[in-house]
Design an enzyme around this catalytic site. Structure first.
Site, PDB file in Angstrom:
ATOM      1  N   ASP A 261     116.021 -46.992  44.395  1.00  0.00           N
ATOM      2  CA  ASP A 261     116.591 -47.569  45.603  1.00  0.00           C
ATOM      3  C   ASP A 261     116.765 -49.078  45.479  1.00  0.00           C
ATOM      4  OD1 ASP A 261     115.312 -47.838  49.024  1.00  0.00           O
ATOM      5  OD2 ASP A 261     117.271 -48.285  48.130  1.00  0.00           O
TER       6      ASP A 261
ATOM      7  N   ASP B 201     123.325 -50.865  47.592  1.00  0.00           N
ATOM      8  CA  ASP B 201     122.166 -50.105  48.045  1.00  0.00           C
ATOM      9  C   ASP B 201     122.242 -48.646  47.607  1.00  0.00           C
ATOM     10  OD1 ASP B 201     120.564 -49.547  51.309  1.00  0.00           O
ATOM     11  OD2 ASP B 201     120.067 -48.932  49.267  1.00  0.00           O
TER      12      ASP B 201
END
Ligand SMILES: O=C(Cc1ccccc1)Nn1cnc2ccccc21
Length: 322
Positions: A33, A213
């Site tokens: 992430d 992201d």
């Protein structure tokens, strides 16, 4: 040492991508992430009922960092919290011998019900790490010095397995030139800005500031851009029960691009048909960033590119076409 780990879609819509990671003596499947900075895992500290369907980290009390805790919440309202251990973490052959491993004691329903995800491995700046009383390093920061080059590269794919490369750029994973821009890491994320967007063949000047992201599924941009995009999609509408723009699954979706560093980074229209909804239409991969304050270039944006995240003296981001 350098290394590479696969990034496997968790479901048929690429909701998220999972990578195998050895944590202590267990192999877990974590969601890498770039939008957060905690390495947290489902653990033996949780009630058995919370662990059904998950692989989890068997904590060793001798490895606990006494008195250390963590608590994270994400933009979608999900979150987790727990205790901290120092243990061996291996990703694609790259080893961190005493990585801060954040073992969960509590995890929100969004994660518990997602039985494929055993935790997250944060790849944003360590300044966003939530561990107290002392902030901990991300895996990437821990191994940085042992990597041939101070970088990782993200190769997410549309409905197929991709990879995360650490310490090297894999020339077989992209075509054409790599276009580098400086990253804005001042808020702890991999920040970029675009100077224009295009819908089909029509380009419009605009400033679009956002973050890369991998932990976000879709592409969230300013409302006027989203409205202009779906104005080109026959039968599209904002559906508040579904929580975003939907359209007939048979619709032809125009390509979308953001111009970054003077280069159009194109998202194929096909990638913008994210998934069917329960109401017989399809949910858009581009949605409004209302309430967020910046754009989020999530998986929908990333899965057509090879994106290099370089933590040199000046952090840079390199974009190349897959
Ligand atoms: O939280 C976000 C992005 C976001 C969404 C909405 C508002 C503000 C920011 N991504 N993300 C990054 N890692 C995640 C993990 C779970 C859920 C979302 C995650």
């Amino acid at each position: 040492t350098n290394g590479s780990a696969p990034a496997v879609p968790s479901d048929q819509y690429d909701s998220l991508y999972l990578s195998p990671v050895t944590v202590g003596s267990s192999t877990l499947h974590l969601d890498f992430d770039t939008g957060s900075s905690d390495l947290w895992v489902f653990s033996s500290l949780q009630a058995q009922s919370s662990l059904v369907g998950h692989d989890y980290y068997m904590v060793d009390p001798a490895k606990e960092k006494q008195g250390y805790t963590w608590k994270i919440s994400y933009g979608d309202g999900s979150g987790a919290s727990g205790k901290v251990y120092a243990d061996k973490v291996v990703v694609g052959g790259v080893t961190a011998t005493a990585q801060a491993v954040e073992a969960a004691t509590a995890v929100s329903a969004q994660f518990t019900q997602d039985v494929d995800t055993d935790g997250l491995l944060g790849l944003a700046m360590s300044t966003l790490n939530t561990v107290k009383p002392q902030q901990q390093k991300t895996f990437f920061d821990t191994v940085l010095k042992q990597l041939a080059q101070p970088l990782f590269a993200v190769d997410l794919k549309y409905h197929a397995a991709g990879s995360y490369d650490f310490g090297f750029i894999d020339k077989s994973k992209y075509t054409g030139a790599i276009n580098y821009v400086n990253a804005d890491t001042s808020k702890g994320w991999w920040g970029v800005s675009a100077t224009a967007y295009s819908i089909g063949n029509a380009s419009t000047s605009a400033t679009v500031s956002g973050i890369l992201d991998t932990g976000t599924t879709l592409l969230y941009v300013d409302t006027p851009i989203v409205k202009a995009y779906y104005a080109k999609v026959k039968g599209s509408k904002m559906d508040n029960t579904q929580g975003g723009y939907v359209f007939p699954c048979s619709a032809t979706l125009p390509d979308f691009s953001l111009t970054i560093g003077g280069v159009k980074q194109i998202v194929p229209g096909k990638h913008i048909n994210y998934s069917p909804t329960s109401a017989g239409n399809c949910f858009g991969g581009i949605q409004t960033n209302d309430g967020i304050g910046f754009s989020i270039l999530g998986d929908i944006f990333l899965k057509s590119k090879y994106v290099i995240h370089e933590m040199g003296s000046t952090p840079r981001i390199g974009f190349a076409q897959q």
